[in-house]
Motif scaffolding. Sequence first.
Motif, PDB file in Angstrom:
ATOM      1  N   PRO A  94       0.827  -1.206   0.000  1.00 44.26           N
ATOM      2  CA  PRO A  94       0.000   0.000   0.000  1.00 44.26           C
ATOM      3  C   PRO A  94       0.864   1.260   0.000  1.00 44.26           C
ATOM      4  N   VAL A  95       0.283   2.358  -0.443  1.00 42.63           N
ATOM      5  CA  VAL A  95       0.944   3.668  -0.425  1.00 42.63           C
ATOM      6  C   VAL A  95       0.157   4.551   0.528  1.00 42.63           C
ATOM      7  N   PHE A  96       0.861   5.233   1.423  1.00 43.73           N
ATOM      8  CA  PHE A  96       0.239   6.088   2.422  1.00 43.73           C
ATOM      9  C   PHE A  96       0.623   7.544   2.193  1.00 43.73           C
ATOM     10  N   ASN A  97      -0.239   8.456   2.606  1.00 45.30           N
ATOM     11  CA  ASN A  97       0.063   9.881   2.674  1.00 45.30           C
ATOM     12  C   ASN A  97      -0.093  10.309   4.131  1.00 45.30           C
ATOM     13  N   PHE A  98       0.964  10.927   4.655  1.00 43.10           N
ATOM     14  CA  PHE A  98       0.963  11.403   6.032  1.00 43.10           C
ATOM     15  C   PHE A  98       1.074  12.921   6.046  1.00 43.10           C
ATOM     16  N   GLN A  99       0.736  13.508   7.174  1.00 39.98           N
ATOM     17  CA  GLN A  99       0.927  14.941   7.374  1.00 39.98           C
ATOM     18  C   GLN A  99       1.396  15.157   8.806  1.00 39.98           C
ATOM     19  N   GLY A 100       2.531  15.823   8.945  1.00 37.97           N
ATOM     20  CA  GLY A 100       3.045  16.192  10.258  1.00 37.97           C
ATOM     21  C   GLY A 100       2.684  17.630  10.548  1.00 37.97           C
ATOM     22  N   VAL A 101       2.216  17.877  11.772  1.00 39.93           N
ATOM     23  CA  VAL A 101       1.796  19.222  12.168  1.00 39.93           C
ATOM     24  C   VAL A 101       2.444  19.557  13.507  1.00 39.93           C
ATOM     25  N   VAL A 102       3.015  20.755  13.588  1.00 40.77           N
ATOM     26  CA  VAL A 102       3.527  21.297  14.853  1.00 40.77           C
ATOM     27  C   VAL A 102       2.864  22.647  15.052  1.00 40.77           C
ATOM     28  N   MET A 103       2.203  22.813  16.177  1.00 43.16           N
ATOM     29  CA  MET A 103       1.512  24.071  16.514  1.00 43.16           C
ATOM     30  C   MET A 103       2.261  24.734  17.668  1.00 43.16           C
ATOM     31  N   LYS A 104       2.612  26.009  17.493  1.00 42.36           N
ATOM     32  CA  LYS A 104       3.272  26.730  18.585  1.00 42.36           C
ATOM     33  C   LYS A 104       2.364  26.762  19.808  1.00 42.36           C
ATOM     34  N   PRO A 105       2.946  26.733  21.005  1.00 44.01           N
ATOM     35  CA  PRO A 105       2.131  26.741  22.225  1.00 44.01           C
ATOM     36  C   PRO A 105       1.175  27.931  22.304  1.00 44.01           C
ATOM     37  N   ASN A 106       1.563  29.077  21.748  1.00 46.47           N
ATOM     38  CA  ASN A 106       0.684  30.248  21.800  1.00 46.47           C
ATOM     39  C   ASN A 106      -0.382  30.209  20.704  1.00 46.47           C
ATOM     40  N   GLY A 107      -0.338  29.194  19.825  1.00 45.00           N
ATOM     41  CA  GLY A 107      -1.346  29.026  18.783  1.00 45.00           C
ATOM     42  C   GLY A 107      -1.232  29.994  17.623  1.00 45.00           C
ATOM     43  N   ARG A 108      -0.198  30.820  17.591  1.00 48.02           N
ATOM     44  CA  ARG A 108      -0.084  31.857  16.561  1.00 48.02           C
ATOM     45  C   ARG A 108       0.531  31.376  15.254  1.00 48.02           C
ATOM     46  N   SER A 109       1.166  30.228  15.279  1.00 52.37           N
ATOM     47  CA  SER A 109       1.846  29.770  14.077  1.00 52.37           C
ATOM     48  C   SER A 109       1.913  28.251  14.099  1.00 52.37           C
ATOM     49  N   SER A 110       1.910  27.671  12.913  1.00 50.79           N
ATOM     50  CA  SER A 110       2.034  26.222  12.825  1.00 50.79           C
ATOM     51  C   SER A 110       2.876  25.850  11.615  1.00 50.79           C
ATOM     52  N   GLN A 111       3.390  24.635  11.676  1.00 50.43           N
ATOM     53  CA  GLN A 111       4.126  24.065  10.554  1.00 50.43           C
ATOM     54  C   GLN A 111       3.351  22.822  10.129  1.00 50.43           C
ATOM     55  N   GLN A 152       4.358  27.132   6.816  1.00 50.45           N
ATOM     56  CA  GLN A 152       5.669  27.319   7.427  1.00 50.45           C
ATOM     57  C   GLN A 152       5.526  28.073   8.731  1.00 50.45           C
ATOM     58  N   MET A 153       6.279  27.618   9.739  1.00 51.21           N
ATOM     59  CA  MET A 153       6.239  28.269  11.036  1.00 51.21           C
ATOM     60  C   MET A 153       6.987  29.594  10.966  1.00 51.21           C
ATOM     61  N   ALA A 154       6.439  30.588  11.622  1.00 49.92           N
ATOM     62  CA  ALA A 154       7.061  31.916  11.640  1.00 49.92           C
ATOM     63  C   ALA A 154       7.334  32.322  13.084  1.00 49.92           C
ATOM     64  N   ALA A 155       8.408  33.043  13.280  1.00 53.76           N
ATOM     65  CA  ALA A 155       8.722  33.579  14.599  1.00 53.76           C
ATOM     66  C   ALA A 155       7.941  34.866  14.809  1.00 53.76           C
ATOM     67  N   THR A 156       7.475  35.074  16.030  1.00 54.37           N
ATOM     68  CA  THR A 156       6.797  36.319  16.361  1.00 54.37           C
ATOM     69  C   THR A 156       7.774  37.479  16.291  1.00 54.37           C
ATOM     70  N   ASN A 157       9.007  37.212  16.746  1.00 53.01           N
ATOM     71  CA  ASN A 157      10.078  38.202  16.739  1.00 53.01           C
ATOM     72  C   ASN A 157      11.034  37.837  15.612  1.00 53.01           C
TER      73      ASN A 157
END
Length: 163
Positions: A94-111, A152-157
Amino acid sequence: MRGQRDYLDVSELCTGKDGRLYVEVDGKNYFLAEINEFNVKMTVNTTKYQGAGSMVNGTVPTGVEYELTATEALIRDDLTMNPIVEAISQGYFPVFNFQGVVMKPNGRSSQKVAFNNAIPSGDFDIMKVQPGEVITRQLTFALNSIPKYIAQMAATNNYGYSK
């Protein structure tokens, strides 16, 4: 010239609790809550080349490989192991498609990164039982596509960086 801050804002740091792995089934992404750790690794393949009359051995990139590994607690079989075993019993992988997600603790940015065209590769623990331990299994997939950044994750600063 100094940036807006001369120190790292640690409230922007992500930890393992901020990451999730999803698998696509019939066009819908399912959160794999049973996976407590996963890793996607890139390996750049190279060869050495030394031209005539040169003392320098150069390195020439020849390709790249991607691998997704995960440790899964045994809660369900319907999204990963059963499709693998069922497909193999029918003579294909079989062939699979995955998605990895990282959410900043403050919820303002994600990858968000898509890991598509993943095929089973290497060793899989179908059943690994140890008294007193949570039953887990190791999964390994070779990715036959370049990972694609959906967000793409972005820095607040900007820490002094600007384009």
